[in-house]
Design an enzyme around this catalytic site. Structure first.
Site, PDB file in Angstrom:
ATOM      1  N   TRP A  35      27.557 -29.313   9.227  1.00 22.38           N
ATOM      2  CA  TRP A  35      26.496 -29.479   8.099  1.00 22.38           C
ATOM      3  C   TRP A  35      25.357 -30.661   8.221  1.00 22.38           C
ATOM      4  CZ3 TRP A  35      24.969 -27.606   3.007  1.00 22.38           C
ATOM      5  CH2 TRP A  35      24.170 -28.635   2.330  1.00 22.38           C
ATOM      6  N   MET A  36      24.350 -30.379   8.227  1.00 19.41           N
ATOM      7  CA  MET A  36      23.357 -31.764   8.182  1.00 19.41           C
ATOM      8  C   MET A  36      22.394 -31.751   6.880  1.00 19.41           C
ATOM      9  SD  MET A  36      19.874 -31.547  10.205  1.00 19.41           S
ATOM     10  CE  MET A  36      20.242 -31.928  12.079  1.00 19.41           C
ATOM     11  N   ASN A  37      22.411 -32.986   6.336  1.00 22.13           N
ATOM     12  CA  ASN A  37      21.332 -33.135   5.343  1.00 22.13           C
ATOM     13  C   ASN A  37      20.371 -34.200   5.700  1.00 22.13           C
ATOM     14  OD1 ASN A  37      24.002 -34.038   3.995  1.00 22.13           O
ATOM     15  ND2 ASN A  37      22.333 -35.121   2.742  1.00 22.13           N
ATOM     16  N   ASP A  38      19.977 -35.147   4.917  1.00 20.20           N
ATOM     17  CA  ASP A  38      19.039 -36.124   5.212  1.00 20.20           C
ATOM     18  C   ASP A  38      18.972 -36.505   6.621  1.00 20.20           C
ATOM     19  OD1 ASP A  38      19.639 -36.058   2.361  1.00 20.20           O
ATOM     20  OD2 ASP A  38      19.937 -38.100   2.211  1.00 20.20           O
ATOM     21  N   GLN A  54      22.462 -37.159   7.995  1.00 19.86           N
ATOM     22  CA  GLN A  54      23.809 -36.992   7.481  1.00 19.86           C
ATOM     23  C   GLN A  54      24.465 -35.852   7.843  1.00 19.86           C
ATOM     24  OE1 GLN A  54      24.779 -38.758   4.061  1.00 19.86           O
ATOM     25  NE2 GLN A  54      24.285 -39.983   5.744  1.00 19.86           N
ATOM     26  N   PHE A  97      26.712 -42.974   3.863  1.00 18.09           N
ATOM     27  CA  PHE A  97      25.570 -42.129   3.358  1.00 18.09           C
ATOM     28  C   PHE A  97      24.190 -42.598   3.852  1.00 18.09           C
ATOM     29  CE2 PHE A  97      26.510 -40.267  -1.147  1.00 18.09           C
ATOM     30  CZ  PHE A  97      27.675 -39.590  -0.924  1.00 18.09           C
ATOM     31  N   SER A  98      22.990 -41.918   3.398  1.00 16.68           N
ATOM     32  CA  SER A  98      21.825 -42.322   4.146  1.00 16.68           C
ATOM     33  C   SER A  98      21.458 -43.623   4.320  1.00 16.68           C
ATOM     34  CB  SER A  98      20.726 -41.371   3.168  1.00 16.68           C
ATOM     35  OG  SER A  98      21.005 -40.120   3.668  1.00 16.68           O
ATOM     36  N   ARG A 164      21.862 -46.645  -3.682  1.00 18.72           N
ATOM     37  CA  ARG A 164      22.164 -45.943  -2.306  1.00 18.72           C
ATOM     38  C   ARG A 164      20.912 -46.015  -1.584  1.00 18.72           C
ATOM     39  NH1 ARG A 164      23.718 -41.620  -5.505  1.00 18.72           N
ATOM     40  NH2 ARG A 164      22.337 -39.721  -5.558  1.00 18.72           N
ATOM     41  N   ASP A 165      20.813 -45.526  -0.242  1.00 19.25           N
ATOM     42  CA  ASP A 165      19.988 -45.276   0.920  1.00 19.25           C
ATOM     43  C   ASP A 165      19.017 -46.409   1.092  1.00 19.25           C
ATOM     44  OD1 ASP A 165      21.016 -42.798   0.358  1.00 19.25           O
ATOM     45  OD2 ASP A 165      19.756 -42.028  -1.264  1.00 19.25           O
TER      46      ASP A 165
HETATM   47  C1  FRU Z   1      20.034 -37.207  -0.649  1.00 21.67           C
HETATM   48  C2  FRU Z   1      21.489 -37.874  -0.672  1.00 21.67           C
HETATM   49  C3  FRU Z   1      21.397 -39.144  -0.558  1.00 21.67           C
HETATM   50  C4  FRU Z   1      22.860 -39.584  -0.152  1.00 21.67           C
HETATM   51  C5  FRU Z   1      23.134 -38.482   0.771  1.00 21.67           C
HETATM   52  C6  FRU Z   1      24.440 -38.094   0.830  1.00 21.67           C
HETATM   53  O1  FRU Z   1      19.888 -35.915  -0.273  1.00 21.67           O
HETATM   54  O2  FRU Z   1      22.061 -37.384  -1.972  1.00 21.67           O
HETATM   55  O3  FRU Z   1      20.940 -39.887  -1.732  1.00 21.67           O
HETATM   56  O4  FRU Z   1      22.699 -40.965   0.824  1.00 21.67           O
HETATM   57  O5  FRU Z   1      22.065 -37.347   0.380  1.00 21.67           O
HETATM   58  O6  FRU Z   1      24.811 -37.060   1.928  1.00 21.67           O
END
Ligand code: FRU
Length: 494
Positions: A35-38, A54, A97-98, A164-165
């Site tokens: 899985w990939m997100n940010d 991510q 996290f990001s 975060r982030d």
């Molecule tokens: C945004 C988010 C960030 C967090 C990350 C977790 O898409 O919710 O705020 O760091 O994804 O995977």
């Protein structure tokens, strides 16, 4: 003993052959497996572009977050690198996290959010703390001083479990870090911190905040300067719609104004939606060796079905194609980086005047680029159908009187449903777009299960995933009334 990083890499190597190819893209960065997100740590370092992200290596759904890593010399072809960060210390045992990256004295510095676990069982608490890792572009060592922003340094007045982030940057010899959070009334906020040495951080307070209750965090801050302005990119969860803007489940906005780093306050002049489509979130930017400002975003959306993970395809998530940003007429503009042009093959050009529908045999393809200039002679509406087949079509329709561009994916193939009932849930998004001297230009990047539209030379962008049947690959122009068109179409080869 195998470390968590080695285990993640081994798992990916063992599973990447099993990933189902059906929905895979050709020129957008995707995880090899998992899985990939940010996007994370998008930066230009050591003569290369670095794009971290991510990553959950152990499944095609979100899970304990790692940082995947890929590099590129041209923003088109990406090479996968070993996983950069795994949740393996006291400061980040629940996940990494990001965050962002920058170069400091020759080293590649990553700043990210650690999910710090305290206690266990039902009493277990999760704190979001900020951490650093240092590397050489290949491997990364976490700071022994992590977390450098511990939970005790979060100010009163924000929801402490949601901070975060980090967006890390430097100005006049000081380091600054912007963190996303929300206040006790559920309004998104950005906090600003500063440090002389990256290790000791001082909170300067809330630098920017939502002026309405959005019910969520302002996620994934980005900041850069352009044409004398400070620009903040924000991914506010659940932002409320305003006229045609912000109808996505979660939207993204560019806030243009002035950031006073002495006072630690941002003065907003104007705000705009960055992408008026469906699948665009958590954008980050970098400045490259040529002084260009380039943006990527996660080309997916939370709380909507994703066919590749639901059908156990072994992967989920992709990045947008990198886009170059500039200011024009006081607005942020974006177009694909010109490097894409090196992949163009089989140019087809045509001009026509028609009403009704119009197509030609070469107008097909799903790894392609299409550029169309429409001029209305006496039309009420016109546009393009992409990924068209027997019963499927992805429609971009311009309503001349309303001056609205409509992206309709209700008949694109597999139906994508969101949890919000606004327009985005129904498969239609709209954006205001003025014709110029009766002309509207549309440029599309198609990549099997995605389309990115750039309108009027980059004035607006609309991005969406689509899941058509195999063989739905025709491009058809249509007009209600008479139009004149000029078009170019290319196959894209990688
Ligand atoms: C945004 C988010 C960030 C967090 C990350 C977790 O898409 O919710 O705020 O760091 O994804 O995977």
């Amino acid at each position: 003993m195998e470390t968590p990083l080695q285990k993640a890499d081994r798992h990916i190597q063992e599973n990447k052959q099993n990933v189902n190819e059906r929905y895979r893209l050709r020129y957008h960065l995707m995880p090899e497996a998992g899985w990939m997100n940010d996007p994370n740590g998008f930066s230009f370092y050591g003569g290369k572009y670095h794009l971290f992200y991510q990553l959950h290596p152990y499944g095609s759904v979100w899970g304990p977050m790692h940082w995947g890593h890929a590099t590129s010399e041209d923003l088109v072809r990406w090479e996968h690198a070993p996983v950069a960060l795994a949740p393996d210390t006291d400061a980040d045992g629940g996940g990494c996290f990001s965050g962002t990256a920058m170069e400091v004295e020759g080293r590649h510095v990553l700043m990210y959010t650690g999910l710090q676990l305290e206690g266990d069982g039902d009493d277990r608490k999760v704190h979001q703390v900020q951490c650093l890792a240092f590397g050489d572009g290949k491997s990364y060592e976490k700071s022994l001083q992590n977390p450098v922003i511990p939970k005790e340094k979060i100010p009163e007045g924000v929801v402490k479990a949601d901070v975060r982030d980090p967006k890390l940057f430097e100005r006049n010899g000081m380091y600054y870090c912007i963190l996303g959070s929300k206040d006790l009334e559920q309004k998104g906020v950005f906090l600003l911190y500063r440090s002389a040495d990256l290790m000791e951080w001082e909170c300067m307070g809330t630098m920017d905040a939502a002026d309405e209750v959005n019910g969520g965090v302002w996620e994934c801050p980005d900041h850069f300067r352009m044409d004398g302005k400070d620009i903040l990119l924000v991914s506010p969860q659940f932002k409320k719609p305003e006229s045609l803007r912000y109808h996505n489940i979660h939207s993204t906005c560019a806030r243009i104004g002035t950031l006073d780093l002495e006072k630690g306050r941002f003065l907003l002049e104007q705000e705009e939606e960055i992408d008026a489509g469906f699948d665009f979130y958590a954008p980050q930017t970098l400045e490259d060796g040529q002084g260009r400002r380039i943006m990527v975003a996660w080309m997916q959306m939370w709380e909507r079905n994703m066919p590749s993970n639901e059908e156990k395809h072994g992967w989920a998530g992709a990045m947008t194609f990198p886009r170059i940003l500039w200011m024009q007429d006081g607005r942020l503009h974006q177009l694909p980086v010109p490097e894409i042009e090196s992949s163009r093959r089989n140019r087809y050009m045509a001009e026509a005047e028609f009403s009704g529908t119009w197509t030609q045999e070469p107008l097909r393809g799903n790894v392609s680029e299409l550029l169309v200039e429409f001029e209305t002679l006496e039309a009420e509406a016109f546009g393009v159908k992409l990924f068209a087949g027997q019963e499927e079509e992805t429609v971009f329709r311009y309503d001349v009187k309303e001056e609205v561009l409509i992206f309709d994916r209700r008949r694109s193939g597999i139906v994508l449903r969101g949890s919000r009932k606004e327009l985005a849930g129904s498969g239609v998004r709209r954006t205001q777009l003025k014709a110029r001297n009766g002309k509207v230009t549309m440029r599309f990047l198609l990549d099997r299960t995605s389309v990115e539209a750039f309108l009027n030379g980059g004035e607006k962008a609309m991005t969406g995933t689509v899941y058509p049947s195999e063989g739905s690959d025709r491009m058809v122009l249509f007009a209600e009334g008479k139009v004149k068109v000029r078009l170019e179409k290319y196959d894209l080869i990688f």
